[in-house]
Scaffold this motif. Structure first.
Motif, mmCIF file in Angstrom:
data_model
loop_
_atom_site.group_PDB
_atom_site.id
_atom_site.type_symbol
_atom_site.label_atom_id
_atom_site.label_comp_id
_atom_site.label_asym_id
_atom_site.label_seq_id
_atom_site.Cartn_x
_atom_site.Cartn_y
_atom_site.Cartn_z
ATOM 1 N N GLY B 165 0.820 -1.209 0.000
ATOM 2 C CA GLY B 165 0.000 0.000 0.000
ATOM 3 C C GLY B 165 0.852 1.256 0.000
ATOM 4 O O GLY B 165 0.579 2.213 -0.726
ATOM 5 N N ILE B 166 1.906 1.243 0.804
ATOM 6 C CA ILE B 166 2.755 2.429 0.909
ATOM 7 C C ILE B 166 3.552 2.632 -0.380
ATOM 8 O O ILE B 166 3.699 3.756 -0.866
ATOM 9 N N ARG B 167 4.014 1.529 -0.955
ATOM 10 C CA ARG B 167 4.755 1.629 -2.207
ATOM 11 C C ARG B 167 3.861 2.267 -3.273
ATOM 12 O O ARG B 167 4.290 3.109 -4.050
ATOM 13 N N TYR B 168 2.606 1.865 -3.254
ATOM 14 C CA TYR B 168 1.655 2.443 -4.214
ATOM 15 C C TYR B 168 1.584 3.960 -4.047
ATOM 16 O O TYR B 168 1.668 4.712 -5.018
ATOM 17 N N LEU B 169 1.475 4.391 -2.801
ATOM 18 C CA LEU B 169 1.381 5.827 -2.544
ATOM 19 C C LEU B 169 2.655 6.538 -3.010
ATOM 20 O O LEU B 169 2.606 7.614 -3.610
ATOM 21 N N GLN B 170 3.787 5.895 -2.753
ATOM 22 C CA GLN B 170 5.058 6.484 -3.157
ATOM 23 C C GLN B 170 5.138 6.582 -4.686
ATOM 24 O O GLN B 170 5.520 7.617 -5.230
ATOM 25 N N ASP B 171 4.701 5.502 -5.335
ATOM 26 C CA ASP B 171 4.704 5.490 -6.797
ATOM 27 C C ASP B 171 3.808 6.588 -7.364
ATOM 28 O O ASP B 171 4.024 7.089 -8.455
ATOM 29 N N GLN B 172 2.769 6.907 -6.609
ATOM 30 C CA GLN B 172 1.858 7.949 -7.065
ATOM 31 C C GLN B 172 2.421 9.344 -6.800
ATOM 32 O O GLN B 172 1.758 10.340 -7.047
ATOM 33 N N VAL B 174 3.445 10.604 -3.803
ATOM 34 C CA VAL B 174 3.111 11.242 -2.527
ATOM 35 C C VAL B 174 4.373 11.726 -1.815
ATOM 36 O O VAL B 174 5.311 10.965 -1.624
ATOM 37 N N GLN B 175 4.355 12.996 -1.449
ATOM 38 C CA GLN B 175 5.508 13.580 -0.763
ATOM 39 C C GLN B 175 5.299 13.631 0.739
ATOM 40 O O GLN B 175 6.172 13.305 1.521
ATOM 41 N N HIS B 176 4.126 14.068 1.090
ATOM 42 C CA HIS B 176 3.839 14.299 2.507
ATOM 43 C C HIS B 176 2.766 13.304 2.948
ATOM 44 O O HIS B 176 1.574 13.507 2.717
ATOM 45 N N LEU B 177 3.211 12.234 3.562
ATOM 46 C CA LEU B 177 2.285 11.143 3.899
ATOM 47 C C LEU B 177 1.712 11.261 5.305
ATOM 48 O O LEU B 177 2.460 11.420 6.279
ATOM 49 N N GLY B 178 0.392 11.178 5.388
ATOM 50 C CA GLY B 178 -0.268 11.151 6.691
ATOM 51 C C GLY B 178 -0.790 9.745 6.957
ATOM 52 O O GLY B 178 -1.077 9.001 6.020
ATOM 53 N N VAL B 179 -0.890 9.417 8.218
ATOM 54 C CA VAL B 179 -1.351 8.079 8.581
ATOM 55 C C VAL B 179 -2.446 8.179 9.639
ATOM 56 O O VAL B 179 -2.309 8.945 10.597
ATOM 57 N N THR B 180 -3.514 7.435 9.446
ATOM 58 C CA THR B 180 -4.525 7.379 10.511
ATOM 59 C C THR B 180 -4.366 6.045 11.233
ATOM 60 O O THR B 180 -4.080 5.029 10.621
ATOM 61 N N LEU B 181 -4.547 6.084 12.519
ATOM 62 C CA LEU B 181 -4.442 4.864 13.315
ATOM 63 C C LEU B 181 -5.555 4.836 14.360
ATOM 64 O O LEU B 181 -6.225 5.852 14.586
ATOM 65 N N GLY B 182 -5.725 3.692 15.003
ATOM 66 C CA GLY B 182 -6.791 3.531 15.993
ATOM 67 C C GLY B 182 -6.385 4.000 17.382
ATOM 68 O O GLY B 182 -5.663 4.984 17.524
ATOM 69 N N ARG B 183 -6.816 3.273 18.360
ATOM 70 C CA ARG B 183 -6.560 3.617 19.758
ATOM 71 C C ARG B 183 -5.160 4.134 20.036
ATOM 72 O O ARG B 183 -4.174 3.523 19.663
ATOM 73 N N HIS B 184 -5.090 5.194 20.747
ATOM 74 C CA HIS B 184 -3.782 5.709 21.122
ATOM 75 C C HIS B 184 -3.418 5.233 22.537
ATOM 76 O O HIS B 184 -2.256 5.075 22.866
ATOM 77 N N GLY B 232 -1.421 20.344 4.371
ATOM 78 C CA GLY B 232 -0.870 20.027 3.054
ATOM 79 C C GLY B 232 -0.400 18.591 2.820
ATOM 80 O O GLY B 232 0.511 18.360 2.024
ATOM 81 N N PHE B 233 -1.003 17.659 3.503
ATOM 82 C CA PHE B 233 -0.635 16.258 3.234
ATOM 83 C C PHE B 233 -1.229 15.857 1.874
ATOM 84 O O PHE B 233 -2.398 16.149 1.588
ATOM 85 N N ASP B 234 -0.441 15.185 1.066
ATOM 86 C CA ASP B 234 -0.942 14.811 -0.259
ATOM 87 C C ASP B 234 -1.166 13.310 -0.401
ATOM 88 O O ASP B 234 -1.510 12.824 -1.487
ATOM 89 N N GLY B 235 -0.961 12.577 0.668
ATOM 90 C CA GLY B 235 -1.218 11.136 0.614
ATOM 91 C C GLY B 235 -1.560 10.639 2.000
ATOM 92 O O GLY B 235 -0.976 11.092 2.985
ATOM 93 N N ILE B 236 -2.550 9.731 2.090
ATOM 94 C CA ILE B 236 -2.967 9.252 3.407
ATOM 95 C C ILE B 236 -3.075 7.734 3.400
ATOM 96 O O ILE B 236 -3.702 7.144 2.501
ATOM 97 N N LEU B 237 -2.461 7.143 4.388
ATOM 98 C CA LEU B 237 -2.614 5.708 4.593
ATOM 99 C C LEU B 237 -3.578 5.562 5.763
ATOM 100 O O LEU B 237 -3.277 6.024 6.868
ATOM 101 N N THR B 238 -4.719 4.954 5.504
ATOM 102 C CA THR B 238 -5.714 4.883 6.575
ATOM 103 C C THR B 238 -5.807 3.488 7.165
ATOM 104 O O THR B 238 -5.350 2.516 6.561
ATOM 105 N N ASN B 239 -6.410 3.431 8.322
ATOM 106 C CA ASN B 239 -6.528 2.140 9.005
ATOM 107 C C ASN B 239 -7.815 1.397 8.659
ATOM 108 O O ASN B 239 -7.973 0.243 9.007
#
Lengths: 308, 308
Positions: B165-172, B174-184, B232-239
């Motif tokens: 998934g991350i490689r895909y975002l990189q290939d697209q 994406v410079q500034h990657l944000g990540v969503t996650l669950g319980r902190h 200004g995040f241009d790519g997001i990896l979500t949970n």
DNA sequence: CCTTGCTAAGAAACGCGTTTCATACATTAT
DNA sequence: ATAATGTATGAAACGCGTTTCTTAGCAAGG
């Protein structure tokens, strides 16, 4: 695995004394209590729950008859039941029937055999009188409106909810109304009510041409949408938001029909689909409460039409 | 309610004979068998399931430890378990923990007390060694990769799935990657793996700034999206796809970020969100099979990256 | 000093099927 | 004719806690 008699033997006390320790009875000598607890730990003893249930004549377990899981309607209901059950220290056992009357029958027999303290019937495949004949074995709660005084139930005011949805479509100027419904093989009560409601507002509604059956998810909704689009339907009353989402997908964006979904699922919020929220989770909660309080009330859960 | 001894008395035969009839033993005189069945019907007798379970030392019931229902991840898992259980004439009891170790502990004790023939642990709150110490009471199946030879489990190859998934975002691009996650509060294993994977592809990834925690549904996803858009995040990896849907909603349509969802939920199809399908239903099925077959295998379920 | 009442604890019955063991008659094989 | 099988059935034990019934020591009340 050790049992209570082993503990009795190992401590030299009687079974009753061990039982008293286990159940926190007063009137057990403190030294003995400690000794018993110690031996229990040493022998890794855990009282058998099944034996206890047999003795108590109670399982603290409630069965939920449900066609299948992973369907928004039933999952919402289930989450209400589960949460409430949890609060009252009950466990929930899933009894999926896949709408098979034989399987449902098997569950009813297990219920009669005292496997569960109660049964919540979210949807049924056998006749109501047949199901009601099992009332003698324990408490049954239905998620549909029962005839007066026939037992506890929670239900939705589907007639009014649907009327409001249809009126909305009519107010929006819908001329040619399409309807999506679920199973065609064994038509549900909800489907019947839907048809009646639509006919009241659209006297020319054609049961043959204007209904697309067997819609359960967006895929089938998409099929329905293609049919509706091709035949120029300009308004669609759907049986769930998932189907509504599929229907919309089949229409070109600029030509979206007026639409009404159901269940207030997340998709309907995301896609801005007006929807009828029947508060299913609340239904589930109330169903459990009826069982727990041993009430025989008939509870109507208010619906809410959500405009977007 | 009548019991087996009542039937014996009423027929004049012994309890054993009645039991033999109930269990379809051969070697019961045909006339007696008929008489017994008749009396059973007359007295409305149903053999007590709890007593039977006690005698058999088996309940045909499997417990599923789960944080909560009505969450796509667990509901998919659950539907796999339930379907397979159904096929093998097992029932499924839900054991919601809400991630509370105490509650989980209570369920473990019930398990030790023979309430269930097995336990499937979809997510846990106590330490692995602690959970494993309950193996002596019956079969435990985990939905996470266990250390070698520690017991049956099904797991997902999260590392590779995420990498793809991350490689895909990189290939697209994406410079500034944000990540969503669950319980902190109690960071899950999955969250940890996600962070590690991201760091491998994005060495400058900032754990403080680039993660938006506590994302479980579109509402929280929307919050995350607002944050990401503002910065200004241009790519997001979500949970999960639900969160992905919420994130997108926060971005203006023309400025949608590159995004990757998870679980292959219906929304991701509707909104054309690329997603990582971990085949959770299959996980559930396999988990049940491991229990049922009494195997101790470690099964890796293949993931699939779905481009849209 | 005797009764009443509280504390303590064991034996046995109970909840309810299943299963083992023992017995007994009827066949069939030797 | 006798041993070996097969058919049929009951009594009792078993799985395992809980609960009732009894007994008994000891202190407070009259």
């Amino acid at each position: 695995m050790a049992n209570i008699r082993d503990i009795a033997k190992a401590t030299g006390y009687s079974v009753s004394t061990v039982s008293r320790v286990l159940n926190n009875y007063p009137y057990v000598d403190e030294a003995k209590r400690k000794r018993v607890l110690q031996v229990i730990k040493e022998l890794n003893y855990v009282p058998n729950h099944v034996a206890r249930n047999l003795s108590y004549g109670k399982t603290n377990n409630i069965g939920v008859i449900i066609p299948y899981t992973n369907h928004p309607y039933f999952d919402q209901l289930l989450s209400g039941i589960t949460e409430m059950a949890f609060e009252h220290h009950y466990k929930v056992t899933l009894l999926p029937t896949n709408y098979d009357a034989k399987i449902e029958q098997a569950y009813l027999e297990e219920f009669a055999a005292k496997s569960f303290d109660g049964l919540i019937i979210t949807s049924r495949s056998n006749s109501l009188p047949h199901l009601l004949s099992f009332k003698k074995y324990g408490s049954l709660v239905f998620c549909e409106k029962l005839p007066h005084r026939q037992g506890p139930c929670v239900y939705i005011d589907r007639e009014h909810a649907l009327a409001e949805g249809i009126r909305y479509l009519q107010d929006q100027g819908v001329q040619h109304l399409g309807v999506t419904l679920g199973r065609h093989s064994r038509i549900s009560y909800t489907s019947k009510v839907t048809i009646e409601a639509v006919q009241r507002f659209y006297p020319n509604f054609d049961v043959e041409q204007d209904i697309y059956w067997n819609c359960l998810d967006p895929i089938m909704g998409y099929d329905a949408g293609q049919y509706f689009y091709k035949h120029g339907f300009d308004g669609i009353l759907t049986n769930t938001d998932l189907v509504a989402a599929g229907v919309l997908k089949a229409y070109p964006t600029q030509k979206h029909p007026k639409i009404v979904g159901r269940d207030n699922l997340i998709v309907s919020d995301l896609l801005q689909i007006p929807t009828i929220d029947n508060h299913l989770k609340q239904c589930g909660e109330q169903a459990f409460e009826l069982f727990y309080q041993e009430k025989s009330d008939q509870i109507r859960i208010p619906y809410k039409f959500i405009l977007r």
